[in-house]
Design an enzyme around this catalytic site. Structure first.
Site, PDB file in Angstrom:
ATOM      1  N   ASN A  89       0.856  -1.189   0.000  1.00  0.00           N
ATOM      2  CA  ASN A  89       0.000   0.000   0.000  1.00  0.00           C
ATOM      3  C   ASN A  89       0.894   1.241   0.000  1.00  0.00           C
ATOM      4  OD1 ASN A  89      -2.220   1.638   0.131  1.00  0.00           O
ATOM      5  ND2 ASN A  89      -3.085   0.718   1.965  1.00  0.00           N
ATOM      6  N   HIS A 130      -6.205   2.337  11.821  1.00  0.00           N
ATOM      7  CA  HIS A 130      -7.012   1.211  11.351  1.00  0.00           C
ATOM      8  C   HIS A 130      -8.184   0.879  12.281  1.00  0.00           C
ATOM      9  CE1 HIS A 130      -3.779   0.359   8.451  1.00  0.00           C
ATOM     10  NE2 HIS A 130      -4.658  -0.396   7.832  1.00  0.00           N
TER      11      HIS A 130
END
Length: 432
Positions: free
Chosen positions: A304, A335
């Site tokens: 990512n 997250h």
């Protein structure tokens, strides 16, 4: 049966479905930008309106959780000076996102109820919004972007690009982080310089997606045919962990390619000229590097990639002590702070520290090419297994799933690196 599995695995996934539905509007935006009659203000309004409509369709009433922080962020950009704006927007945005994640915790762990799918979509979009808000606030703080302060005319001329950037539809539900400078340069380029869409470039991306989804179907059948982590024994646990992590990887790869395709169709993709923007386009997926590297640190930088660059700029470069640990700890916060995510990201940070020491030691003492080849093969396998371990911890999220993983035979792999970290750190201390 094969066709139905394929549809369920990809095209019927909610986010993928909405991303696919946005393609006609991306093509339309690209076509209108080539026309001389489509003004720059109209381009910004088209992207903003498309983002608003997509948010309402995909999230329903939960779209307010995206609209409210967007309005507040633009207000903070307009009302505060460059030296204050980043700190204020950072804490507001992360505070708002944390409250939404706590709502998910309450529903999942206290009420024991599955949250609506639209709420998951909101949280995913909110995390991407946090990236854009903090990236823009850093640009303003560093003087790369002019703040929307001053007279009424100056503020109104700046706030429309801000709103459009924070909600533009090709990046609302997915896609790599695009800097505000690049976004503005792409929108405001002249009609003659606006890129035309290559059918073959999109067709190649489509073939990659189809190939990944076919691999996913095969791997999913292999995983479903085997035992779970509760019933596995020794090497069987390793195979289950590796194949399950492979499913997660393939899912990420296909979504990243889809997101990249949507940005390309709208004129913001990797084939677009990068001279006018300070930061070039960074696709999230780099499958070759991720699947061939024998260094956990390199995997962390390429997994990512736009998010990794954002974390490096936001946290790593501003940390005076333990920058790796602080970066991964913040990633766990971003997250959602589920038990598996906290453990997984902190474990990943320890593995990165061990990785640096192991490869430094190996470069000093392994000189012959046969030993180097053997060392590379062993560290490649160990890297992939540790990443699979971390991925299962993060994706499992719950405490029960984390306990099953930690009690399995797979814990030996991060355990080996922890022992090596202790020994090599002690050796380095003695040498110093």
């Amino acid at each position: 049966m094969f066709r139905m599995d394929w549809l369920q695995l990809f095209f019927l996934h909610p986010v993928s479905l909405y991303q696919g539905a946005a393609f006609p509007f991306a093509f339309l935006f690209n076509y209108l930008c080539i026309m001389d009659s489509f003004s720059i203000r109209a381009r910004y309004l088209f992207l903003l309106a498309g983002g608003g409509v997509l948010a309402l369709v995909a999230m329903g009433p939960y779209a307010l959780l995206i609209f409210i922080p967007t309005v507040c962020a633009v207000a903070l950009f307009s009302l505060h000076g460059p030296q204050e704006v980043h700190r204020l927007t950072f804490f507001f945005q992360m505070g708002w996102q944390t409250l939404c994640h706590l709502g998910l915790h309450y529903t999942e762990y206290y009420l024991q109820e599955p949250p609506p799918m639209r709420f998951y979509i909101v949280l995913s979009s909110l995390m991407l919004l946090t990236q854009r808000v903090t990236s823009l606030s850093l640009d303003i703080c560093e003087g790369k972007v002019e703040a929307a302060t001053g007279g009424i005319h100056n503020r109104s001329s700046r706030t429309l690009p801000y709103f459009s950037y924070l909600l533009f539809f090709p990046a609302l539900l997915g896609g790599p982080l695009c800097s505000f400078q690049r976004f503005q340069a792409c929108v405001e380029r002249s009609s003659s310089l606006y890129p035309t869409i290559s059918f073959w470039a999109l067709a190649w991306r489509g073939l990659q997606i189809v190939g990944l989804e076919c691999l996913k179907v095969v791997l999913r059948r292999v995983v479903s045919a085997g035992a779970g982590l509760d019933d596995c024994q020794q090497l069987e646990c390793v195979c289950i962990m590796w194949s399950t992590a492979g499913l997660f990887k393939l899912t990420y790869y296909s979504h990243w390619i889809l997101d990249d395709s949507l940005l390309y169709a709208a004129g913001f993709g990797s084939e677009v000229d990068q001279k006018s923007g300070e930061e070039g386009y960074t696709p999230d997926g780099d499958m070759w590097t991720l699947e061939t590297t024998h260094k956990i640190s390199l995997f962390a930088r390429h997994w990512n990639r736009s998010t990794a660059r954002w974390l490096r700029r936001l946290i790593f470069q501003n940390s005076r002590r333990w920058p790796v640990g602080q970066t991964f700890a913040f990633s766990a916060w971003w997250h959602g702070l589920h038990p598996g995510q906290v453990f997984g990201f902190l474990c990943w940070s320890v593995m990165v520290e061990a990785d640096y020491l192991i490869h430094t030691f190996a470069n000093e003492y392994i000189s012959s090419w046969p030993l180097r080849l053997l060392y590379r093969a062993l560290t490649w396998a160990h890297t992939q297994l540790i990443i699979a371990y971390v991925m299962l911890a993060v994706e499992g999220r719950s405490l029960a799933s984390l306990c099953r993983l930690c009690c399995s035979y797979n814990s030996i792999f991060p355990g080996v690196y922890c022992v090596l970290l202790f020994l090599l750190a002690k050796r380095k201390q003695k040498c110093n």
